[in-house]
Design a protein around this motif. Structure first.
Motif, PDB file in Angstrom:
ATOM      1  N   MET A  17       0.839  -1.223  -0.076  1.00 26.17           N
ATOM      2  CA  MET A  17       0.086  -0.139   0.080  1.00 26.17           C
ATOM      3  C   MET A  17       0.411   1.375   0.052  1.00 26.17           C
ATOM      4  N   ASN A  18       2.067   1.255   0.902  1.00 21.67           N
ATOM      5  CA  ASN A  18       2.966   2.218   0.657  1.00 21.67           C
ATOM      6  C   ASN A  18       3.671   2.503  -0.855  1.00 21.67           C
ATOM      7  N   VAL A  19       3.607   0.835  -1.635  1.00 23.62           N
ATOM      8  CA  VAL A  19       4.032   1.288  -2.786  1.00 23.62           C
ATOM      9  C   VAL A  19       2.974   1.452  -3.626  1.00 23.62           C
ATOM     10  N   ASN A  44       9.283   7.676   2.155  1.00 23.78           N
ATOM     11  CA  ASN A  44       7.690   6.950   2.305  1.00 23.78           C
ATOM     12  C   ASN A  44       7.484   6.109   3.311  1.00 23.78           C
ATOM     13  N   THR A  45       7.354   6.173   4.738  1.00 25.81           N
ATOM     14  CA  THR A  45       7.314   4.965   5.562  1.00 25.81           C
ATOM     15  C   THR A  45       6.884   4.422   6.426  1.00 25.81           C
ATOM     16  N   CYS A  46       7.693   3.247   7.168  1.00 20.29           N
ATOM     17  CA  CYS A  46       6.650   2.175   7.509  1.00 20.29           C
ATOM     18  C   CYS A  46       6.728   2.022   9.225  1.00 20.29           C
ATOM     19  N   ALA A  74      10.775  15.311   2.262  1.00 23.24           N
ATOM     20  CA  ALA A  74       9.356  15.525   3.094  1.00 23.24           C
ATOM     21  C   ALA A  74       9.379  13.274   3.926  1.00 23.24           C
ATOM     22  N   VAL A  75       8.612  13.611   5.128  1.00 25.60           N
ATOM     23  CA  VAL A  75       8.315  12.512   5.419  1.00 25.60           C
ATOM     24  C   VAL A  75       6.947  12.358   5.401  1.00 25.60           C
ATOM     25  N   ALA A  76       6.506  10.994   4.588  1.00 17.49           N
ATOM     26  CA  ALA A  76       5.210  10.566   4.782  1.00 17.49           C
ATOM     27  C   ALA A  76       5.470   9.187   5.418  1.00 17.49           C
ATOM     28  N   GLY A  77       3.641   8.422   5.336  1.00 16.26           N
ATOM     29  CA  GLY A  77       4.258   7.253   5.641  1.00 16.26           C
ATOM     30  C   GLY A  77       3.442   7.170   7.125  1.00 16.26           C
ATOM     31  N   ALA A  89      15.371  15.447  13.440  1.00 17.42           N
ATOM     32  CA  ALA A  89      15.777  15.464  12.404  1.00 17.42           C
ATOM     33  C   ALA A  89      14.925  16.331  11.764  1.00 17.42           C
ATOM     34  N   LYS A  90      16.143  17.027  11.242  1.00 16.33           N
ATOM     35  CA  LYS A  90      16.019  18.491  10.151  1.00 16.33           C
ATOM     36  C   LYS A  90      15.131  17.976   8.646  1.00 16.33           C
ATOM     37  N   VAL A  91      13.540  17.783   8.964  1.00 13.07           N
ATOM     38  CA  VAL A  91      13.079  17.819   8.230  1.00 13.07           C
ATOM     39  C   VAL A  91      12.054  19.166   7.867  1.00 13.07           C
ATOM     40  N   ASP A  92      11.612  18.954   6.805  1.00 14.20           N
ATOM     41  CA  ASP A  92      11.051  19.934   5.874  1.00 14.20           C
ATOM     42  C   ASP A  92       9.300  19.492   6.082  1.00 14.20           C
ATOM     43  N   VAL A  93       8.738  18.478   5.214  1.00 12.09           N
ATOM     44  CA  VAL A  93       7.400  18.298   5.497  1.00 12.09           C
ATOM     45  C   VAL A  93       7.337  16.736   6.224  1.00 12.09           C
ATOM     46  N   VAL A  94       6.098  16.939   7.206  1.00 12.20           N
ATOM     47  CA  VAL A  94       5.700  15.295   7.123  1.00 12.20           C
ATOM     48  C   VAL A  94       3.953  15.854   7.338  1.00 12.20           C
ATOM     49  N   VAL A  95       4.134  14.119   6.515  1.00  9.79           N
ATOM     50  CA  VAL A  95       3.167  13.829   5.865  1.00  9.79           C
ATOM     51  C   VAL A  95       1.972  12.734   6.317  1.00  9.79           C
ATOM     52  N   GLY A  96       0.388  12.572   6.481  1.00  8.77           N
ATOM     53  CA  GLY A  96       0.447  11.415   6.725  1.00  8.77           C
ATOM     54  C   GLY A  96      -0.159  10.441   5.827  1.00  8.77           C
ATOM     55  N   PRO A  97      -0.703   9.201   6.092  1.00 13.22           N
ATOM     56  CA  PRO A  97      -1.241   8.270   4.254  1.00 13.22           C
ATOM     57  C   PRO A  97      -1.956   9.103   4.290  1.00 13.22           C
ATOM     58  N   GLN A  98      -3.162   9.613   4.831  1.00 14.50           N
ATOM     59  CA  GLN A  98      -4.490  10.141   4.604  1.00 14.50           C
ATOM     60  C   GLN A  98      -4.787  11.375   3.736  1.00 14.50           C
ATOM     61  N   ALA A  99      -2.847  12.243   3.908  1.00 17.73           N
ATOM     62  CA  ALA A  99      -2.994  13.279   3.970  1.00 17.73           C
ATOM     63  C   ALA A  99      -2.301  13.504   2.333  1.00 17.73           C
TER      64      ALA A  99
END
Ligand code: SAH
Ligand code: SF4
Ligand code: F3S
Length: 435
Positions: A16-18, A48-50, A77-80, A94-104
């Motif tokens: 599903m992440n793929v 796109n993380t698990c 961007a950290v997603a997933g 950590a130094k990240v710019d975007v955090v976005v969940g799997p429904q967003a």
């Protein structure tokens, strides 16, 4: 930071992440960004993380470290599922710019634009299935494509983060799915795998997954249908019958059981017993005798005794799976099993159990592969092999088949299986199957 021009999406975890990773890539391309094969050269890297096991989560932080090495500063961007589970914690750690969940992730372009102005941006909302309507249409895909039909989980197995990271079970509508399947076929897909954390819980009104499968069976140009992952409790007789009746539905079923002991299954909140699971498999095999069975196992669940582990081994001997995934239990923050600290199994014990289980599963996988030697079947060519003229495709039972052929990627070839190893088969091309 300036607006990124190139992007790279890296997906971890489940299929599903793929699928989500592909959709995010399409979204970036629709914004005019160019895909880059090299994460170390892209202006924007989407991880796109698990979150399913601890190791999966730690990978993210080491990957961020690697991307930031040598003074490079891509937008990250950290997603997933890690994004959903840890949210702002990631920005702190950590130094990240975007955090976005799997429904967003349909909001990714806006989040990237905001981050380009300087501050980190975050969206972990869970609007029910809003994203699909907001994504660009499917364009070019390979011969095998994924199609997410259902998301989320209401089962709350006591070890599992998915109900928290993916939310409640929701199904996409029948018509939208048939349309997307047709678009995938127009874009080059010959096989579609329907995806869901509990794919067989899919429904639209009184239609169950078998109705969707029948509708896809009618799409000209589509040759093969698969689905994953199923839960034993949602394995209806209608879906089982589809394995007998629907020609394009491949003889393969991934039906995780996790453990063989009723006490452990209960502690896992699996809501099926060893016996009820085995009875489902009996009905599946009655409908489709050649079906390849697959499963997932967890060893070393808190409190699992030697005798209980032996029950997992005896179940495995009884079923004789074609292939399986097996894992050591990994405590996940926020899940009920992670509280059972007094019952945690020492790592050496869990490792030894995993080794014994995997030895049994590997032996059965080899036996299953060897039993296909001498059979003839269609192979869908998926990619080039290592040697000139060698191609690799999949059998109906999801085995990799290596063969010499001038057929191209995406073609179906009639093959006789002539050899078998633990992880793949050797085949000889007969004539090309009629397209
Ligand atoms: N929805 C599917 C798959 C969920 S995740 C199902 O219900 O089976 C894929 C697999 O990861 C699970 O089947 C399980 O075997 C494993 N898994 C999930 N949580 C885990 C944990 N905390 N530790 C180890 N393995 C886990
Ligand atoms: Fe996790 Fe259980 Fe849901 Fe599967 S059914 S996703 S293992 S909670
Ligand atoms: Fe991992 Fe989330 Fe899939 S935790 S297994 S990416 S649903």
């Amino acid at each position: 930071m300036t607006d990124p021009k190139t992007y790279h999406v890296k997906s971890y975890g489940c299929q599903m992440n793929v699928y989500d990773g592909e959709r995010m890539a399409e979204l970036m391309a629709a914004q005019g960004l160019t895909a880059s094969d090299d994460p170390n050269a892209a202006d924007l890297v989407v991880l796109n993380t698990c979150h399913i096991r601890e190791k999966a989560t730690e990978k993210v932080y080491s990957e961020i470290g690697r991307l930031r090495k040598d003074g490079r500063a891509p937008m990250i961007a950290v997603a997933g599922c890690v994004a959903q589970a840890e949210g702002e914690e990631i920005i702190r750690r950590a130094k990240v710019d975007v955090v976005v969940g799997p429904q967003a992730y349909h909001n990714l372009p806006q989040l990237v634009a905001d981050a380009a102005k300087g501050a980190a941006s975050l969206d972990t909302d869970m609007p029910a299935i809003a994203k699909f309507g907001a994504l660009p249409a499917r364009r070019k895909v390979g011969p095998t494509a994924f199609l997410t039909v259902q998301e989320g989980c209401d089962k709350f197995c006591t070890y599992c983060v998915v109900p928290y990271t993916r939310g409640a079970e929701v199904s996409r509508g029948f018509d939208a799915l048939v349309d997307e399947a047709k678009a995938l076929v127009d874009a080059g897909a010959r096989e579609i795998t329907l995806l869901g954390q509990n794919v067989n819980a899919w429904s639209d009104g009184d239609r169950g997954l078998e109705h969707l499968i029948v509708a896809l069976d009618e799409i000209a140009g589509l040759e093969r249908i698969r689905y994953t992952t199923s839960h034993p409790n949602d394995m209806t007789q209608g879906l089982i019958d589809a394995h007998r009746d629907v020609e394009k539905l491949m003889p393969f079923l991934h039906l995780p059981v996790q453990a063989g002991s009723d006490r452990v299954l209960k502690a896992m909140n699996r809501s099926h017993s060893r016996d009820s699971y085995l009875r489902i498999l009996e009905r599946v095999r009655a409908a489709r005798p050649d079906i390849a069975l697959s499963g997932d196992f967890i060893v070393g669940f808190p409190g699992e005794t030697d005798a209980e582990f032996e029950e997992t081994l005896s179940l495995v001997e009884q079923v004789r799976y074609a292939q399986c995934f097996s894992f050591k239990y990994s405590p996940r923050p926020g899940t009920p099993a992670a509280e059972m600290v007094d019952d945690f199994i020492p790592d050496e014990v869990a490792s030894e159990r995993l080794q014994r289980l995997q030895a049994a599963l590997n032996a059965h996988q080899l036996a299953f592969n060897e039993a296909t030697v001498g059979k003839s079947c269609d192979v869908l060519i998926e990619r080039k092999g290592r040697h000139a003229g060698q191609m690799i495709g999949k059998s109906p039972w999801l085995q990799s088949v290596h063969l010499e052929t001038d057929a191209q990627v995406g073609e179906m070839v009639a093959v006789e299986i002539v050899s078998a190893g633990p992880n793949s088969l050797g085949g000889v091309a007969r004539v090309k199957a009629a397209a």
